[in-house]
Each structure stands twice: as C-alpha cells, then as structure tokens.
Design an enzyme around this catalytic site. Sequence first.
Site, short mmCIF file in Angstrom:
data_model
loop_
_atom_site.label_atom_id
_atom_site.label_comp_id
_atom_site.label_asym_id
_atom_site.label_seq_id
_atom_site.Cartn_x
_atom_site.Cartn_y
_atom_site.Cartn_z
N ARG A 1 -19.24 -12.16 -5.68
CA ARG A 1 -18.24 -12.37 -4.63
C ARG A 1 -18.83 -12.04 -3.27
O ARG A 1 -19.42 -10.98 -3.07
CB ARG A 1 -17.01 -11.50 -4.87
CG ARG A 1 -16.07 -11.53 -3.64
CD ARG A 1 -14.68 -11.76 -3.97
NE ARG A 1 -13.87 -12.02 -2.78
CZ ARG A 1 -12.70 -11.48 -2.55
NH1 ARG A 1 -12.19 -10.66 -3.43
NH2 ARG A 1 -12.03 -11.79 -1.47
N ASP B 1 -7.57 -6.62 -7.47
CA ASP B 1 -6.73 -5.76 -6.64
C ASP B 1 -6.15 -4.63 -7.48
O ASP B 1 -5.69 -4.85 -8.60
CB ASP B 1 -5.57 -6.55 -6.04
CG ASP B 1 -6.00 -7.48 -4.92
OD1 ASP B 1 -7.02 -7.19 -4.26
OD2 ASP B 1 -5.30 -8.48 -4.69
N ASP C 1 -11.38 -11.83 -7.54
CA ASP C 1 -10.71 -10.85 -6.71
C ASP C 1 -10.06 -9.86 -7.66
O ASP C 1 -9.40 -10.27 -8.62
CB ASP C 1 -9.65 -11.53 -5.83
CG ASP C 1 -8.98 -10.58 -4.86
OD1 ASP C 1 -9.70 -9.75 -4.27
OD2 ASP C 1 -7.76 -10.66 -4.69
N ARG D 1 -12.38 -17.91 -3.77
CA ARG D 1 -13.22 -16.80 -4.24
C ARG D 1 -13.54 -16.95 -5.71
O ARG D 1 -12.75 -17.51 -6.47
CB ARG D 1 -12.54 -15.46 -4.00
CG ARG D 1 -11.25 -15.34 -4.79
CD ARG D 1 -10.31 -14.38 -4.22
NE ARG D 1 -9.82 -14.89 -2.96
CZ ARG D 1 -8.86 -14.34 -2.26
NH1 ARG D 1 -8.28 -13.25 -2.68
NH2 ARG D 1 -8.46 -14.83 -1.14
#
Length: 156
Positions: free
Chosen positions: A82, A96, A94, A91
């Site tokens: 990334r 989170d 990701d 992307r």
Amino acid sequence: MAKAALSLGGNIGDVRATIAEALRLLEGAGVRLVARSSDYRTRPWGKTDQPDFTNVSAVVETVLTPLLLLATCLDVERQLGRVRHERWGPRLIDIDLIAYDDVRMDTPELTLPHRHAHERGFVLIPLAEIAPDLLIGDRTVAELAARFANDPIEKL
C-alpha cells in the site's frame, strides 16, 4: 487480552487474496483472529469515481495496545504494497481499527471508536454479521447497521 474490531478492504488487484494475506500477517504479529465476516462488494465512499470495493470485518484478540495495534495494521498495509496517494482513493488494502474493547480516545494518531464508523455501511454491515452487540459509541453495531439495510452492499 483485548478485543478489537477491524475493517479491511480494497479495490485494486485480487482484493480477497490480499485481505486473506493481511489477516495472516496480523496473526503473525500478536493478533488472534476470533471472527471474520463474509466478503462484501460495496460502493466507494468519499471519492466515488473509482471501482467498487471488497470489504470484510474481523474481530481479533491481542495483547497490543491500541496504538501498537494501529501501527501493526499500518505495517501490514506497507508489507502488502500500500502506498497512500490520495485520501479515500483506490487502494490495494486498507485496515482500519474500528473499536478496541470499551476504549474511547481521541489523539492525532487514533480515534476510538473510529470517527466515521457509524456513517459507513461498508463497515457496519460486515461487522453486524459477526459482532451485532458490539458498541460503537452508545449504540450497537446492529442498530447502526439497520439504517444501511437498503444500501447496495452485496455479500459475495
């Protein structure tokens, strides 16, 4: 051991394989996978002129502090290639950190629960599959996810 909720997604390459690899790398870095949602196809959020995403939620156990867990997630993203070009843009992966036990914090590095989780069907629908009773703020994931029931979120 602390329990944390993660949201993983991407829209470049073989996202499902990348998510599986991300979870494998996290497990090798002091994180134990407790539950994983199905894969979901979702529309982009924030920047909408890009391909659809594949999103997954995971519940993990860890001895890592919230900031160390965040650093581990960012390290896994880097290991998988990334590069951050634009906010909310396309992307490979990701990851989170959505919630960490009942911790509430707001620092420049990390806000818990995640400041946008309650606005994102792509986080809440997969998370409701595996942790409907988890609290985000003062409401359960199931309650928050209900408002996205008619969104074009497709279980793969």
